[in-house]
Each structure stands twice: as C-alpha cells, then as structure tokens.
Design a protein around this motif. Structure first.
Motif, PDB file in Angstrom:
ATOM      1  N   GLY A   1       0.844  -1.192   0.000  1.00 33.44           N
ATOM      2  CA  GLY A   1       0.000   0.000   0.000  1.00 33.44           C
ATOM      3  C   GLY A   1       0.873   1.232   0.000  1.00 33.44           C
ATOM      4  N   ILE A   2       0.568   2.165  -0.874  1.00 31.31           N
ATOM      5  CA  ILE A   2       1.341   3.403  -0.956  1.00 31.31           C
ATOM      6  C   ILE A   2       0.506   4.511  -0.335  1.00 31.31           C
ATOM      7  N   VAL A   3       1.024   5.095   0.739  1.00 30.62           N
ATOM      8  CA  VAL A   3       0.341   6.175   1.439  1.00 30.62           C
ATOM      9  C   VAL A   3       1.063   7.464   1.118  1.00 30.62           C
TER      10      VAL A   3
ATOM     11  N   PHE B   1       7.603   7.400  -7.196  1.00 32.35           N
ATOM     12  CA  PHE B   1       8.754   6.568  -7.504  1.00 32.35           C
ATOM     13  C   PHE B   1       8.458   5.103  -7.185  1.00 32.35           C
ATOM     14  N   LEU B   2       7.903   4.854  -5.999  1.00 32.75           N
ATOM     15  CA  LEU B   2       7.588   3.479  -5.614  1.00 32.75           C
ATOM     16  C   LEU B   2       6.577   2.854  -6.568  1.00 32.75           C
ATOM     17  N   TYR B   3       5.530   3.575  -6.899  1.00 29.98           N
ATOM     18  CA  TYR B   3       4.502   3.073  -7.812  1.00 29.98           C
ATOM     19  C   TYR B   3       5.125   2.708  -9.168  1.00 29.98           C
ATOM     20  N   ASP B   4       5.902   3.640  -9.726  1.00 28.81           N
ATOM     21  CA  ASP B   4       6.531   3.386 -11.025  1.00 28.81           C
ATOM     22  C   ASP B   4       7.489   2.203 -10.953  1.00 28.81           C
TER      23      ASP B   4
ATOM     24  N   LEU C   1       6.709  12.653  -4.420  1.00 25.22           N
ATOM     25  CA  LEU C   1       7.837  12.129  -5.195  1.00 25.22           C
ATOM     26  C   LEU C   1       8.172  10.688  -4.821  1.00 25.22           C
ATOM     27  N   LEU C   2       8.178  10.391  -3.533  1.00 28.85           N
ATOM     28  CA  LEU C   2       8.502   9.035  -3.091  1.00 28.85           C
ATOM     29  C   LEU C   2       7.405   8.046  -3.498  1.00 28.85           C
ATOM     30  N   GLY C   3       6.148   8.396  -3.275  1.00 25.64           N
ATOM     31  CA  GLY C   3       5.046   7.516  -3.656  1.00 25.64           C
ATOM     32  C   GLY C   3       5.010   7.244  -5.147  1.00 25.64           C
TER      33      GLY C   3
END
Length: 66
Positions: A10-12, A20-23, A16-18
């Motif tokens: 889960g991305i909260v 990056f993680l999603y990509d 920029l960090l979220g």
C-alpha cells in the motif's frame, strides 16, 4: 493455475517518493515479480493514477481510499 505469491504494497502519499515506488513496482521486472500495488492513498485525488500501466501484469484493481 498457480496462486499469486507477490506481496501487496500500500502506498500512502503520492508525492515524489510515492510516485517513484509506484513506477518502480509496476515497471521493474525484478521488483514486480515479488511485489504488487494493493492500493494508493493520497489527500488529493488529482495526483493518483486512474488506471494501471497497460504493460503491467497486476491483477488487483487500483483502489483509492479517502
């Protein structure tokens, strides 16, 4: 048929960090074979992706939590 053994992440927050993680989770084959995006939460819906990357093999729908 084998069950999906990838861990759901889960991305909260979709700063920029979220992003990056999603990509990284959805496009990097070394990562996407172990992880999948279970949900994305963000205060403003405009920043959250509305659909999955067409090239990804994710099976969960994108769920927005408000």
């Amino acid at each position: 048929m084998a069950s999906d053994t990838r861990r759901g992440v889960g991305i909260v927050g979709f700063g920029l960090l979220g992003q990056f993680l999603y990509d990284h989770i959805t496009t990097d084959p070394k990562v996407s074979c172990h992880l999948k995006v279970a949900f994305v939460w963000n205060r403003s819906v405009e920043k959250v992706p509305t659909s999955w990357n067409a090239n990804s093999e994710l099976t969960l729908p994108l769920r927005l939590i408000f």
